[in-house]
Design a protein around this motif. Structure first.
Motif, PDB file in Angstrom:
ATOM      1  N   GLY A   1      -4.035  -1.334  -4.383  1.00 42.91           N
ATOM      2  CA  GLY A   1      -2.695  -1.155  -3.853  1.00 42.91           C
ATOM      3  C   GLY A   1      -1.701  -1.004  -4.986  1.00 42.91           C
ATOM      4  O   GLY A   1      -2.074  -0.679  -6.117  1.00 42.91           O
TER       5      GLY A   1
ATOM      6  N   ASP B   1       0.809  -1.221   0.000  1.00 41.02           N
ATOM      7  CA  ASP B   1       0.000   0.000   0.000  1.00 41.02           C
ATOM      8  C   ASP B   1       0.843   1.273   0.000  1.00 41.02           C
ATOM      9  O   ASP B   1       0.326   2.355   0.209  1.00 41.02           O
TER      10      ASP B   1
ATOM     11  N   SER C   1      -5.962   3.765  -0.190  1.00 42.93           N
ATOM     12  CA  SER C   1      -7.073   2.918  -0.626  1.00 42.93           C
ATOM     13  C   SER C   1      -8.110   3.695  -1.437  1.00 42.93           C
ATOM     14  O   SER C   1      -8.964   3.093  -2.084  1.00 42.93           O
TER      15      SER C   1
END
Length: 184
Positions: free
Chosen positions: A145, A62, A124
């Motif tokens: 991601g 991420d 996100s």
């Protein structure tokens, strides 16, 4: 910097230079083949499949990294998802993306803004620069991601001295004010 990371960045720069040499009318780009060509992430299939297909083949995470592929989840009109390559890290909440088939159907956009708008600062959810309005779009896009083309992130390059007023360049042969386009 390890050799794999250097090679990935060299390939990114080389692909971007090559794309600027070829006449804009020569190719209609989709996001998937463009991201595969520029990043070296060798995944095939619609963008919506990239995140799951990357599992076990590439590291995923991420945190943005130059050369990584940002994997967008399908949403609204973007039923097949989207993939874009991180070309610069501006801050912990902003990157620049290079991608195809976003603001101008079939064309490449270089170094467009993407801003993390997720409540947990985890990339996100993002907003992305959209050519027809010459600004960040109002739509918030879910992100699966980042797919790393080599060993994954070990550092983040933060740009200093960047002129945030610079507008992204569209590879469509038209000036920004007259580019007629739509977003899929």
């Amino acid at each position: 910097m390890n050799f794999g990371r250097f090679a990935a960045r060299f390939a990114l720069v080389g692909s971007l230079c090559l794309a600027t040499i070829v006449p804009a009318q020569a190719k209609f780009w989709q996001c998937v083949p463009f991201a595969r060509e520029v990043s070296g992430v060798d995944i095939h299939g619609n963008a919506l499949t990239w995140w799951n297909k990357a599992k076990g083949l590439y590291q995923r995470g991420d945190a943005p990294e130059v050369g990584a592929v940002m994997s967008f989840a399908p949403v609204g009109k973007m039923k097949l998802g989207h993939v874009a390559v991180v070309s610069e890290i501006v801050s912990n909440r902003e990157v620049r993306l290079t991608h195809a088939n976003w603001s101008v159907r079939g064309k490449i956009e270089y170094n467009v803004r993407a801003v993390d708008v997720s409540p947990d600062n985890d990339w996100s959810e993002v907003k992305v620069w959209y050519g027809p309005i010459d600004a960040l779009g109002s739509t918030t896009y879910p992100v699966n991601g980042f797919i790393y083309p080599d060993a994954g992130p070990d550092s983040q390059q933060v740009a200093d001295g960047t002129n945030y007023a610079d507008k992204p360049v569209l590879d469509n042969g038209l000036d920004r004010e007259h580019a007629m386009a739509f977003h899929d």
